[in-house]
Write a protein that holds these residues in place. Structure first.
Motif, short mmCIF file in Angstrom:
data_model
loop_
_atom_site.label_atom_id
_atom_site.label_comp_id
_atom_site.label_asym_id
_atom_site.label_seq_id
_atom_site.Cartn_x
_atom_site.Cartn_y
_atom_site.Cartn_z
N ASP A 123 -38.87 -8.51 -54.39
CA ASP A 123 -39.87 -7.75 -55.13
C ASP A 123 -40.51 -8.63 -56.20
O ASP A 123 -39.82 -9.32 -56.95
CB ASP A 123 -39.23 -6.53 -55.80
CG ASP A 123 -38.80 -5.48 -54.79
OD1 ASP A 123 -39.47 -5.37 -53.74
OD2 ASP A 123 -37.81 -4.78 -55.03
N GLN A 124 -41.83 -8.58 -56.26
CA GLN A 124 -42.55 -9.38 -57.25
C GLN A 124 -42.42 -8.80 -58.65
O GLN A 124 -42.37 -9.53 -59.64
CB GLN A 124 -44.03 -9.47 -56.88
CG GLN A 124 -44.29 -10.10 -55.53
CD GLN A 124 -45.78 -10.18 -55.25
OE1 GLN A 124 -46.47 -11.06 -55.76
NE2 GLN A 124 -46.28 -9.26 -54.45
N PHE A 125 -42.40 -7.48 -58.72
CA PHE A 125 -42.27 -6.81 -60.01
C PHE A 125 -41.81 -5.37 -59.77
O PHE A 125 -41.84 -4.88 -58.65
CB PHE A 125 -43.59 -6.83 -60.80
CG PHE A 125 -44.79 -6.33 -60.04
CD1 PHE A 125 -45.08 -4.97 -59.95
CD2 PHE A 125 -45.67 -7.22 -59.43
CE1 PHE A 125 -46.19 -4.50 -59.26
CE2 PHE A 125 -46.78 -6.77 -58.73
CZ PHE A 125 -47.04 -5.41 -58.65
N ARG A 126 -41.40 -4.71 -60.84
CA ARG A 126 -40.92 -3.33 -60.77
C ARG A 126 -41.80 -2.44 -61.63
O ARG A 126 -42.20 -2.82 -62.74
CB ARG A 126 -39.47 -3.21 -61.25
CG ARG A 126 -38.45 -3.92 -60.37
CD ARG A 126 -37.09 -3.97 -61.03
NE ARG A 126 -36.57 -2.62 -61.27
CZ ARG A 126 -35.99 -2.23 -62.40
NH1 ARG A 126 -35.88 -3.06 -63.42
NH2 ARG A 126 -35.52 -1.01 -62.51
N VAL A 127 -42.08 -1.26 -61.11
CA VAL A 127 -42.91 -0.28 -61.82
C VAL A 127 -42.15 1.04 -61.89
O VAL A 127 -41.60 1.50 -60.89
CB VAL A 127 -44.26 -0.07 -61.09
CG1 VAL A 127 -45.07 1.04 -61.77
CG2 VAL A 127 -45.05 -1.36 -61.04
N LEU A 128 -42.12 1.64 -63.07
CA LEU A 128 -41.57 2.99 -63.23
C LEU A 128 -42.71 3.98 -63.05
O LEU A 128 -43.72 3.90 -63.74
CB LEU A 128 -40.95 3.16 -64.61
CG LEU A 128 -40.43 4.57 -64.93
CD1 LEU A 128 -39.28 4.96 -64.00
CD2 LEU A 128 -39.99 4.66 -66.40
N VAL A 129 -42.55 4.90 -62.11
CA VAL A 129 -43.55 5.94 -61.86
C VAL A 129 -42.99 7.26 -62.35
O VAL A 129 -41.94 7.72 -61.87
CB VAL A 129 -43.88 6.07 -60.36
CG1 VAL A 129 -44.99 7.11 -60.16
CG2 VAL A 129 -44.29 4.73 -59.77
N ILE A 130 -43.66 7.88 -63.31
CA ILE A 130 -43.26 9.21 -63.73
C ILE A 130 -44.28 10.20 -63.18
O ILE A 130 -45.48 10.11 -63.47
CB ILE A 130 -43.10 9.35 -65.26
CG1 ILE A 130 -42.70 10.80 -65.59
CG2 ILE A 130 -44.32 8.87 -66.03
CD1 ILE A 130 -42.14 11.00 -66.97
N ALA A 131 -43.81 11.10 -62.32
CA ALA A 131 -44.65 12.10 -61.66
C ALA A 131 -44.02 13.46 -61.91
O ALA A 131 -43.14 13.90 -61.16
CB ALA A 131 -44.76 11.80 -60.17
N TRP A 189 -39.13 5.97 -58.95
CA TRP A 189 -39.75 7.28 -59.18
C TRP A 189 -38.85 8.16 -60.02
O TRP A 189 -37.63 8.18 -59.85
CB TRP A 189 -40.04 7.98 -57.86
CG TRP A 189 -41.15 7.35 -57.10
CD1 TRP A 189 -41.10 6.19 -56.38
CD2 TRP A 189 -42.50 7.83 -56.99
NE1 TRP A 189 -42.33 5.92 -55.84
CE2 TRP A 189 -43.21 6.91 -56.19
CE3 TRP A 189 -43.16 8.96 -57.47
CZ2 TRP A 189 -44.55 7.07 -55.87
CZ3 TRP A 189 -44.50 9.13 -57.16
CH2 TRP A 189 -45.18 8.20 -56.37
N THR A 190 -39.47 8.93 -60.90
CA THR A 190 -38.75 9.95 -61.65
C THR A 190 -39.71 11.09 -61.98
O THR A 190 -40.92 10.88 -62.10
CB THR A 190 -38.14 9.39 -62.94
OG1 THR A 190 -37.34 10.41 -63.57
CG2 THR A 190 -39.21 8.95 -63.94
N SER A 191 -39.17 12.28 -62.09
CA SER A 191 -39.95 13.42 -62.58
C SER A 191 -39.43 13.86 -63.95
O SER A 191 -39.95 14.82 -64.52
CB SER A 191 -39.85 14.59 -61.59
OG SER A 191 -38.50 15.01 -61.45
N ASP A 192 -38.43 13.15 -64.45
CA ASP A 192 -37.72 13.56 -65.66
C ASP A 192 -38.07 12.62 -66.82
O ASP A 192 -37.71 11.43 -66.78
CB ASP A 192 -36.22 13.53 -65.40
CG ASP A 192 -35.42 14.13 -66.56
OD1 ASP A 192 -36.02 14.47 -67.59
OD2 ASP A 192 -34.18 14.23 -66.41
#
Length: 259
Positions: free
Chosen positions: A24-32, A62-65
């Motif tokens: 992985d080139q980089f990590r992204v936190l997605v809040i949905a 991914w997180t929804s919290d």
């Protein structure tokens, strides 16, 4: 002899998945986080953005919290607010996110996540760069490319037929932004709105996507993305990819974009 050759070949084939796996080139936190009008998009967006991430060798968590913001955020190249009402973050979670941006973190804000209730979190309004007023009903209009040298515009034609809510915004904090996309108000009716509300025209300068610097980080905002099926549209996904790539890495802008 043959057995020895086949043994070597078997070992080589067994090693292929490991050798072929890209780091992985980089990590992204997605809040949905679901909201009243934005919840059906989540599984569609997740499936399709995960596909894009696999194709381009980066990781999405991914997180929804909002409680995820109570933990360490420093390992993420960017945080993607995907239709998430920012006011859902508690005071301590807001403080942690602000510290993340001041330490050089980056943020991408999509559609509903750009709406902050008045006086609820002025810092986040400044991060977005514009303050939400209202929006007309979903209509088909013409989105125009304001900056063809920015990665979030690379997959788009100069005039693009798109259907969305076309948010109306103002700039009370006098934040300088660099528009990437605008919408041509002559191509739809900005006054077509619900009873009791007043539709507004912004004129020729009606940005729908932009970027700027805030605190010590990069911020990309797109107001497009109201309906779930949009996350199946390849052009919209290309728009998202370009914005996220720049947000996470700071790369991809054309040195001398075409006029």
């Amino acid at each position: 002899m043959k057995r020895g050759i086949w043994g070597v070949m078997a070992l080589a084939v067994a090693a292929l998945p490991t050798m072929a796996a890209a780091e992985d080139q980089f990590r992204v936190l997605v809040i949905a986080t679901p909201s009243t009008y934005h919840y059906e998009y989540i599984p569609v967006a997740r499936d399709n953005l995960e596909r894009v991430a696999r194709l381009h060798s980066f990781a999405l968590e991914w997180t929804s919290d909002p409680a995820r913001f109570d933990g360490d955020l420093s390992g993420y190249a960017a945080i993607l607010f995907l239709n998430t009402p920012p006011e859902r973050l508690s005071a301590s979670q807001r403080t942690r996110f602000e510290a993340y941006m001041r330490a050089g973190g980056n943020a991408m804000v999509v559609h509903r996540a750009a709406i902050v209730p008045k006086d609820e979190w002025p810092w986040f309004e400044k991060l977005v760069g514009r303050s939400f007023v209202n929006h007309p009903k979903v209509q088909t209009g013409v989105v125009t490319v304001a900056d063809p040298g920015f990665p979030a515009a690379f997959g788009l034609p100069s005039r693009w037929i798109w259907s969305d809510e076309f948010y109306v915004t103002v700039n009370p904090y006098r934040i300088a932004i660099d528009p990437v996309l605008r919408v041509d108000e002559s191509s739809y009716d900005p006054t077509l709105i619900w009873p009791g509300q007043v539709g507004h025209r912004m004129g020729p300068d009606h940005p729908e996507a932009w970027h700027h610097r805030y605190e010590q980080g990069r911020v990309f905002v797109t107001l497009l993305g109201h309906q779930a099926d949009m996350y199946r549209d390849e052009r919209y996904l290309q728009h998202m990819l370009g914005g996220l790539y720049w947000t996470a890495t700071g790369r991809g802008q054309a040195a001398n974009p075409a006029p």
